[in-house]
Write a protein that holds these residues in place. Structure first.
Motif, PDB file in Angstrom:
ATOM      1  N   GLY A   1       0.170  -1.345  -0.269  1.00 40.32           N
ATOM      2  CA  GLY A   1       0.269  -0.061  -0.144  1.00 40.32           C
ATOM      3  C   GLY A   1       0.916   0.942  -0.292  1.00 40.32           C
ATOM      4  N   LEU A   2       1.715   0.943   1.305  1.00 42.75           N
ATOM      5  CA  LEU A   2       2.745   2.145   1.343  1.00 42.75           C
ATOM      6  C   LEU A   2       3.621   2.104  -0.740  1.00 42.75           C
ATOM      7  N   ARG A   3       4.057   1.604  -0.720  1.00 40.13           N
ATOM      8  CA  ARG A   3       4.624   1.786  -2.654  1.00 40.13           C
ATOM      9  C   ARG A   3       3.893   2.100  -3.373  1.00 40.13           C
ATOM     10  N   LEU A   4       2.620   1.678  -3.643  1.00 33.94           N
ATOM     11  CA  LEU A   4       1.809   2.083  -4.201  1.00 33.94           C
ATOM     12  C   LEU A   4       1.181   3.646  -4.287  1.00 33.94           C
ATOM     13  N   CYS A   5       0.600   4.202  -2.932  1.00 37.18           N
ATOM     14  CA  CYS A   5       0.606   5.636  -2.163  1.00 37.18           C
ATOM     15  C   CYS A   5       1.323   6.572  -2.970  1.00 37.18           C
ATOM     16  N   ARG A   6       3.434   6.150  -2.475  1.00 37.91           N
ATOM     17  CA  ARG A   6       4.624   6.815  -2.786  1.00 37.91           C
ATOM     18  C   ARG A   6       4.216   6.862  -4.412  1.00 37.91           C
ATOM     19  N   SER A   7       4.123   6.224  -5.208  1.00 39.12           N
ATOM     20  CA  SER A   7       4.371   5.728  -6.820  1.00 39.12           C
ATOM     21  C   SER A   7       2.879   6.737  -7.603  1.00 39.12           C
ATOM     22  N   LEU A   8       1.921   6.908  -6.914  1.00 36.07           N
ATOM     23  CA  LEU A   8       0.774   8.025  -6.892  1.00 36.07           C
ATOM     24  C   LEU A   8       0.385   9.460  -6.612  1.00 36.07           C
ATOM     25  N   SER A   9       0.958   9.843  -4.986  1.00 37.29           N
ATOM     26  CA  SER A   9       1.696  10.883  -4.199  1.00 37.29           C
ATOM     27  C   SER A   9       2.754  11.748  -5.802  1.00 37.29           C
ATOM     28  N   ASP A  10       3.462  11.072  -6.625  1.00 42.70           N
ATOM     29  CA  ASP A  10       5.252  11.420  -7.788  1.00 42.70           C
ATOM     30  C   ASP A  10       4.023  11.816  -8.192  1.00 42.70           C
ATOM     31  N   VAL A  11       2.829  11.184  -9.480  1.00 39.59           N
ATOM     32  CA  VAL A  11       2.231  11.498  -9.990  1.00 39.59           C
ATOM     33  C   VAL A  11       1.300  12.759  -9.582  1.00 39.59           C
ATOM     34  N   VAL A  12       0.506  12.850  -8.524  1.00 41.85           N
ATOM     35  CA  VAL A  12       0.242  14.359  -8.332  1.00 41.85           C
ATOM     36  C   VAL A  12       1.257  15.628  -8.326  1.00 41.85           C
ATOM     37  N   VAL A  13       2.291  15.912  -7.607  1.00 47.75           N
ATOM     38  CA  VAL A  13       3.412  15.779  -7.871  1.00 47.75           C
ATOM     39  C   VAL A  13       3.862  16.398  -9.047  1.00 47.75           C
TER      40      VAL A  13
ATOM     41  N   PRO B   1     -14.692  -2.117   2.318  1.00 45.79           N
ATOM     42  CA  PRO B   1     -13.479  -0.483   1.525  1.00 45.79           C
ATOM     43  C   PRO B   1     -12.799  -1.095   0.847  1.00 45.79           C
ATOM     44  N   SER B   2     -13.071  -0.197  -0.213  1.00 49.04           N
ATOM     45  CA  SER B   2     -12.578  -0.295  -1.177  1.00 49.04           C
ATOM     46  C   SER B   2     -10.698  -0.214  -0.651  1.00 49.04           C
ATOM     47  N   VAL B   3     -10.091  -1.093  -2.092  1.00 49.68           N
ATOM     48  CA  VAL B   3      -8.566  -0.671  -2.402  1.00 49.68           C
ATOM     49  C   VAL B   3      -8.382   0.593  -2.776  1.00 49.68           C
ATOM     50  N   SER B   4      -9.867   1.216  -3.166  1.00 47.61           N
ATOM     51  CA  SER B   4      -9.411   3.148  -3.785  1.00 47.61           C
ATOM     52  C   SER B   4      -9.749   3.405  -2.449  1.00 47.61           C
ATOM     53  N   VAL B   5     -10.072   3.497  -1.531  1.00 50.16           N
ATOM     54  CA  VAL B   5     -10.782   4.102  -0.255  1.00 50.16           C
ATOM     55  C   VAL B   5      -9.253   4.020   0.742  1.00 50.16           C
ATOM     56  N   MET B   6      -9.045   2.643   0.786  1.00 48.34           N
ATOM     57  CA  MET B   6      -8.124   2.122   1.639  1.00 48.34           C
ATOM     58  C   MET B   6      -6.792   3.286   0.526  1.00 48.34           C
ATOM     59  N   ILE B   7      -5.975   3.245  -0.358  1.00 51.66           N
ATOM     60  CA  ILE B   7      -5.503   4.065  -1.447  1.00 51.66           C
ATOM     61  C   ILE B   7      -5.133   5.656  -0.781  1.00 51.66           C
ATOM     62  N   GLY B   8      -6.076   5.777  -0.846  1.00 53.59           N
ATOM     63  CA  GLY B   8      -7.023   7.042  -1.119  1.00 53.59           C
ATOM     64  C   GLY B   8      -6.392   7.594  -0.264  1.00 53.59           C
ATOM     65  N   THR B   9      -7.166   7.209   1.283  1.00 55.18           N
ATOM     66  CA  THR B   9      -6.773   7.798   2.484  1.00 55.18           C
ATOM     67  C   THR B   9      -5.150   7.719   3.104  1.00 55.18           C
ATOM     68  N   LEU B  10      -4.473   6.442   2.668  1.00 56.50           N
ATOM     69  CA  LEU B  10      -2.739   6.734   2.545  1.00 56.50           C
ATOM     70  C   LEU B  10      -2.364   8.473   1.383  1.00 56.50           C
ATOM     71  N   LEU B  11      -2.744   8.663   0.818  1.00 60.70           N
ATOM     72  CA  LEU B  11      -2.689   9.232  -0.379  1.00 60.70           C
ATOM     73  C   LEU B  11      -3.213  10.575   0.680  1.00 60.70           C
ATOM     74  N   SER B  12      -3.631  10.749   0.736  1.00 61.47           N
ATOM     75  CA  SER B  12      -4.506  11.669   1.898  1.00 61.47           C
ATOM     76  C   SER B  12      -3.925  12.215   2.321  1.00 61.47           C
ATOM     77  N   GLN B  13      -3.158  11.812   3.495  1.00 59.86           N
ATOM     78  CA  GLN B  13      -2.048  11.744   4.423  1.00 59.86           C
ATOM     79  C   GLN B  13      -1.333  12.076   3.433  1.00 59.86           C
ATOM     80  N   GLU B  14      -0.380  11.681   2.859  1.00 57.86           N
ATOM     81  CA  GLU B  14       0.729  11.873   2.921  1.00 57.86           C
ATOM     82  C   GLU B  14       0.976  13.075   1.704  1.00 57.86           C
ATOM     83  N   LEU B  15      -0.492  13.282   1.409  1.00 59.22           N
ATOM     84  CA  LEU B  15       0.042  14.914   0.163  1.00 59.22           C
ATOM     85  C   LEU B  15      -1.180  15.992   1.359  1.00 59.22           C
TER      86      LEU B  15
END
Length: 219
Positions: free
Chosen positions: A77-89, A111-125
């Motif tokens: 989850g953290l690896r996916l979050c970091r990759s997605l965060s890099d795209v947004v930034v 909860p969907s995978v999107s919600v779980m990853i979205g929560t991590l991404l929200s915290q990251e960004l």
């Protein structure tokens, strides 16, 4: 070009070569969409044999498709979050998003995978989440729906938050047909969003030509 481009333009063009820009078929809802990679790709050019990409392996771990320790799932989850965060930034438009809208799952009680990853991404960004709810108690995956059922997804979701004038990011784990993401985007526009951008961890291959094209780009 008859001029020397700004370095930021070169950096953005380099970035676009690293992601998969999605051709949106449901026009008028999503303004743009990208994915980190395909879910599967050909083992070699011209072959019909497909293998999961590294991104797909991370998604499958999170979905529980294979036995894994909790620490392995969290790490995926953290690896996916970091990759997605890099795209947004790094994306010229995506870094203007002020809300993240994770696509809800097929069942309300899980909860969907999107919600779980979205929560991590929200915290990251530091970008707040907006809750998206399904109007139905449960629904089939879009890839198993008829054309009529997919079209109905445009009216499947509900957003209670006022998004007037905002740029928002619709997050999904896998982009299959585009109707689910388009349905969330449709509701976001109805809630006042000015620009709706789609971000998926992976895109399913729909044609062999897709795989061949992306294989060539990744070389």
């Amino acid at each position: 070009m008859d001029f020397e481009p700004d370095s930021s333009l070169n950096e953005f063009m380099d970035f676009l070569r690293e992601v998969l820009v999605i051709n949106i078929e449901q026009k008028g809802h999503l303004d743009a969409a990208v994915a980190l990679d395909f879910y599967q790709r050909s083992v070699r050019e011209g072959s019909s044999e497909l293998v999961h990409t590294e991104t797909a392996d991370l998604i499958r771990l999170i979905k529980g498709y294979a036995a894994a320790r909790r620490a392995e799932v969290d790490h995926a989850g953290l690896r996916l979050c970091r990759s997605l965060s890099d795209v947004v930034v790094r994306h010229e438009w995506f870094n203007e998003a002020t809300r993240i809208l994770p696509v809800p799952g097929h069942a309300r009680d899980k909860p969907s995978v999107s919600v779980m990853i979205g929560t991590l991404l929200s915290q990251e960004l530091g970008i707040p989440l907006t809750t998206v709810e399904s109007r139905s108690e449960g629904r089939k995956p879009a890839k198993k729906m008829t054309d009529r059922e997919r079209a109905a997804l445009l009216h499947e979701f509900r957003i209670d938050e006022d998004l007037e004038g905002r740029t928002v990011l619709v997050l999904d784990d896998i982009y299959h047909t585009g109707y689910t993401m388009a349905g969330v985007a449709y509701e976001a526009k109805r809630s006042g969003a000015k620009m709706v951008l789609g971000l998926a961890a992976a895109r399913n291959i729909r044609r062999q030509a897709d795989s061949d094209h992306w294989t060539a780009r990744k070389r």
